[in-house]
Design an enzyme around this catalytic site. Structure first.
Site, PDB file in Angstrom:
ATOM      1  N   ARG A  85       0.864  -1.189   0.000  1.00  0.00           N
ATOM      2  CA  ARG A  85       0.000   0.000   0.000  1.00  0.00           C
ATOM      3  C   ARG A  85       0.898   1.235   0.000  1.00  0.00           C
ATOM      4  O   ARG A  85       1.770   1.374   0.859  1.00  0.00           O
ATOM      5  CB  ARG A  85      -0.901  -0.005   1.230  1.00  0.00           C
ATOM      6  CG  ARG A  85      -1.835   1.195   1.334  1.00  0.00           C
ATOM      7  CD  ARG A  85      -2.616   1.143   2.634  1.00  0.00           C
ATOM      8  NE  ARG A  85      -3.469  -0.033   2.706  1.00  0.00           N
ATOM      9  CZ  ARG A  85      -3.891  -0.571   3.835  1.00  0.00           C
ATOM     10  NH1 ARG A  85      -3.515  -0.066   5.006  1.00  0.00           N
ATOM     11  NH2 ARG A  85      -4.675  -1.638   3.823  1.00  0.00           N
ATOM     12  N   ARG A 154      -1.281   6.973   9.614  1.00  0.00           N
ATOM     13  CA  ARG A 154      -1.280   6.403   8.267  1.00  0.00           C
ATOM     14  C   ARG A 154      -1.485   7.486   7.206  1.00  0.00           C
ATOM     15  O   ARG A 154      -1.400   8.671   7.488  1.00  0.00           O
ATOM     16  CB  ARG A 154      -2.350   5.315   8.174  1.00  0.00           C
ATOM     17  CG  ARG A 154      -2.075   4.141   9.114  1.00  0.00           C
ATOM     18  CD  ARG A 154      -2.969   2.969   8.789  1.00  0.00           C
ATOM     19  NE  ARG A 154      -2.728   1.812   9.648  1.00  0.00           N
ATOM     20  CZ  ARG A 154      -3.322   0.637   9.471  1.00  0.00           C
ATOM     21  NH1 ARG A 154      -4.192   0.455   8.498  1.00  0.00           N
ATOM     22  NH2 ARG A 154      -3.057  -0.371  10.288  1.00  0.00           N
ATOM     23  N   LYS A 217      -3.627   1.701  14.943  1.00  0.00           N
ATOM     24  CA  LYS A 217      -3.530   2.610  13.799  1.00  0.00           C
ATOM     25  C   LYS A 217      -4.164   3.954  14.123  1.00  0.00           C
ATOM     26  O   LYS A 217      -5.038   4.073  14.980  1.00  0.00           O
ATOM     27  CB  LYS A 217      -4.206   1.985  12.581  1.00  0.00           C
ATOM     28  CG  LYS A 217      -5.679   1.648  12.775  1.00  0.00           C
ATOM     29  CD  LYS A 217      -6.193   0.855  11.596  1.00  0.00           C
ATOM     30  CE  LYS A 217      -7.619   0.343  11.842  1.00  0.00           C
ATOM     31  NZ  LYS A 217      -8.091  -0.488  10.730  1.00  0.00           N
ATOM     32  N   LYS A 219      -5.564   7.670  12.147  1.00  0.00           N
ATOM     33  CA  LYS A 219      -5.952   8.202  10.848  1.00  0.00           C
ATOM     34  C   LYS A 219      -6.360   9.669  10.955  1.00  0.00           C
ATOM     35  O   LYS A 219      -7.075  10.062  11.869  1.00  0.00           O
ATOM     36  CB  LYS A 219      -7.111   7.386  10.270  1.00  0.00           C
ATOM     37  CG  LYS A 219      -6.755   5.923  10.025  1.00  0.00           C
ATOM     38  CD  LYS A 219      -7.933   5.137   9.475  1.00  0.00           C
ATOM     39  CE  LYS A 219      -7.545   3.690   9.196  1.00  0.00           C
ATOM     40  NZ  LYS A 219      -8.694   2.908   8.651  1.00  0.00           N
ATOM     41  N   CYS A 434     -14.783  -3.106   0.016  1.00  0.00           N
ATOM     42  CA  CYS A 434     -13.401  -3.455   0.353  1.00  0.00           C
ATOM     43  C   CYS A 434     -12.963  -4.667  -0.466  1.00  0.00           C
ATOM     44  O   CYS A 434     -13.753  -5.282  -1.186  1.00  0.00           O
ATOM     45  CB  CYS A 434     -13.287  -3.742   1.842  1.00  0.00           C
ATOM     46  SG  CYS A 434     -14.142  -5.247   2.368  1.00  0.00           S
ATOM     47  N   CYS A 440      -7.977 -11.234   1.785  1.00  0.00           N
ATOM     48  CA  CYS A 440      -7.984 -10.659   3.122  1.00  0.00           C
ATOM     49  C   CYS A 440      -8.248 -11.734   4.163  1.00  0.00           C
ATOM     50  O   CYS A 440      -9.260 -12.443   4.113  1.00  0.00           O
ATOM     51  CB  CYS A 440      -9.045  -9.565   3.231  1.00  0.00           C
ATOM     52  SG  CYS A 440      -9.126  -8.845   4.878  1.00  0.00           S
ATOM     53  N   CYS A 479     -16.203  -7.839   6.453  1.00  0.00           N
ATOM     54  CA  CYS A 479     -16.156  -8.131   7.881  1.00  0.00           C
ATOM     55  C   CYS A 479     -16.531  -6.844   8.619  1.00  0.00           C
ATOM     56  O   CYS A 479     -16.685  -5.790   7.998  1.00  0.00           O
ATOM     57  CB  CYS A 479     -14.771  -8.624   8.299  1.00  0.00           C
ATOM     58  SG  CYS A 479     -13.520  -7.307   8.386  1.00  0.00           S
ATOM     59  N   CYS A 483     -13.383  -1.377   6.513  1.00  0.00           N
ATOM     60  CA  CYS A 483     -12.457  -0.626   5.666  1.00  0.00           C
ATOM     61  C   CYS A 483     -13.175   0.229   4.622  1.00  0.00           C
ATOM     62  O   CYS A 483     -12.626   1.229   4.169  1.00  0.00           O
ATOM     63  CB  CYS A 483     -11.484  -1.579   4.984  1.00  0.00           C
ATOM     64  SG  CYS A 483     -10.301  -2.342   6.121  1.00  0.00           S
TER      65      CYS A 483
END
Length: 561
Positions: A85, A154, A217, A219, A434, A440, A479, A483
């Site tokens: 990514r 990120r 993470k 953001k 996603c 994944c 899930c 995302c």
């Protein structure tokens, strides 16, 4: 991070550190044993530690789940592969960079590009022995993947097109600045992938992050009203530009957004960010770092499901969080300034900027740059003189086109069928999905591979009711980690099992209100049967300009908590 920060402090504040915290601390500032594992020809995998460490380098180890059972029967290890990514604040690339990423995907990956909901690219299907050459090829065109994943700040999102106005350009520069300011300082990436020689030092290699980085993470997104294309309220920090008389005065600040949850665990939940104040442009870096510092010091390092900043704020209480922020800043934030959003999607077609250059937004289904989409954008990149912009809605903008060059771009767009946005339904133009299966490891159900079929069935219902053009946000996630930012959509499906989803309804069209669970563990026929009468009622009884999510509340289908 304070020099005296240690395990004793972590244990006293959040309990016994999780295994991931131990791995981070033992990784020698994100080096781990990556260099050695990449040279091991016996397996396509890397060590358990390094599967965590490599995320900070912008990579995930995956395997093809479609092949798992067959390979197990053949007594073979899983078909391990990786995706990279990129770190691209604001999602900006030149045509030469686009062509380079395309070539990297052909040479080292599966030959496709993925436009992500974090306004950047993913290149999938890279086997271990090709990872390092792929990284070096990216570096050759001034692109990296540092901190695109992992427990750090990120990729910073910002209003999609920085060339619409001077304000948009300023906001993009702000995104570049805060991304660079909060980038990890370790040289591990350069040593592992670019063969930089390690220099022994006793200095603190991460003066802000420390050797355990953030608990989870982090953001940041910057929006420019009236467009909330970055979904500011889905982020740990959302900065909302306040413009007065054509001038950027500063940003209203929202904190604590996050989409993920765990089924069956009431302690986990999606959360929309809370507005806490206003800051001036020259305060952005310091305030963002200070907020992240509170998360670093107070975030849960014992239970990762509770480690996002949304839980830190809720555990501390918003007032206590603001007191801590004010104390660290040495002053209170100014009162929030008012703003108004009208949508959180993309504007398709041609738009003229203040400087007379033009920008063409194209719809890319689920961000999948494959087949003729790939070929078409490759040919456009070969002649385009401006730049490309990746949007947070998985689309692409051909930006900075001179008026005399529009006809050439239009011809190539039509040649490769990239003008589908012209006749696309309202729900199609506002859809996202996603990656999910087959790569994944968290996916419970299909997402991007399912989106085309589901769209056709929903479009048939909308068409029967005469509202095919009605703009409705639809998002699918394989899930509950979210995302695709499903919990802000008017209609959202989150995977429960193969062929089964939770149906969430009632987000608003501006991305400021969370939706709510309407059906759990439902099949497609059950979902369509639930939606059809709602859509029929919406077609007959909606108010002028009333959006679907708002209609569901007004008519009592959903009730406010």
């Amino acid at each position: 991070m304070p020099q005296e920060w240690n395990w004793k402090d972590i244990v006293e504040m959040t309990g016994k550190p999780s295994s991931v915290e131990v791995l981070k601390k033992d990784s020698d500032y994100l080096r781990g044993t990556l260099a050695e594992c990449l040279q091991d020809p016996v397996t396509g995998s890397i060590s358990h530690m390094d599967t965590r460490v490599i995320k900070f380098h912008g990579c995930y180890e995956q395997d093809d789940r479609d092949l798992r059972e067959e390979r197990r029967k053949q007594k073979l290890e899983p078909a391990f592969q990786y995706f990279i990514r990129t770190r691209l604040p604001g999602g900006v690339v030149t045509p030469s960079q686009w062509l380079a990423l395309d070539e990297i995907a052909q040479k080292f990956g599966r030959g496709t590009l993925k436009l992500t909901t974090r306004q950047t690219f993913q290149i999938h299907g890279i086997v271990k022995r090709k990872l390092k050459p792929a990284m070096q090829a990216m570096n050759a065109v001034m692109i990296d993947s540092i901190a695109a994943c992992g427990d750090v700040n990120r990729n910073v999102l910002c209003a999609t097109n920085p060339h619409l106005s001077e304000v948009h350009r300023t906001v993009w520069q702000q995104a570049l600045d805060v991304s660079a300011y909060m980038k990890p300082k370790t040289r591990a990436y350069y040593e592992v992938w670019l063969d930089e020689k390690k220099v022994s030092t006793t200095e603190n290699q991460e003066p802000f992050y420390g050797d355990t980085y953030l608990p989870r993470k982090f953001k940041i997104a910057i929006s420019v009203p009236p467009v909330n294309d970055v979904d500011a309220f889905a982020n740990d920090i959302g900065l909302i530009a306040i413009i007065e008389n054509g001038k950027l005065e500063g940003y209203t600040v929202a904190v604590g957004g996050g989409m993920g949850k765990t089924y069956g665990d009431a302690k986990t939940y999606p959360r929309a960010a809370t507005v806490i104040g206003f800051i001036r442009p020259d305060e952005v870096n310091h305030v963002c770092e200070t907020i992240a510092g509170i998360q670093r010091d107070f975030g849960d390092r014992s239970e990762r499901s509770q480690a996002r900043m949304k839980y830190t704020i809720d555990h501390m209480g918003l007032d206590r969080f603001k007191e801590e922020l004010n104390s660290r800043l040495g002053h209170a934030l100014e009162a929030p300034r008012a703003f108004k959003f009208d949508h959180n999607g993309d504007r398709y077609g041609w738009v003229e900027g203040e400087d007379g250059l033009w920008h063409l937004t194209l719809y890319i289904e689920a961000g999948r740059v494959v087949d003729d989409v790939l070929l078409g954008l490759r040919e456009i990149a070969g002649v385009h003189k401006g730049e490309f912009r990746v949007t947070t809605n998985q689309n692409v903008i051909i930006a900075r086109v001179a008026p005399e060059d529009r006809a050439q771009i239009d011809a190539l767009v039509a040649k490769h069928g990239l003008d589908g946005y012209r006749g696309a339904s309202g729900i199609r133009k506002n859809s996202m999905a996603c990656v999910a299966l087959p790569t994944c490891g968290l996916a419970m159900a299909e997402s991007e591979r399912y989106l085309p079929d589901l769209l056709l069935k929903l479009e048939a219902i909308l068409d029967r009711n005469g509202i095919l053009d009605a703009p409705i946000t639809l998002r699918i996630s394989g899930c509950p980690n979210g995302c695709s930012r499903p919990f802000l959509a008017e209609i959202a499906l989150t995977g429960r099992a193969i062929g089964r989803y939770s149906l969430n309804l009632g987000g608003n069209f501006t991305g400021e209100r969370l939706n709510t669970v309407y059906l759990e563990n439902a099949t497609e026929p059950e979902i369509l049967a639930a939606l059809e009468p709602m859509i029929a009622n919406y077609a007959k009884n909606r108010l002028e300009d009333e959006k679907f999510g708002d209609f569901l509340y007004r008519t009592g289908v959903l009730s406010a908590a």
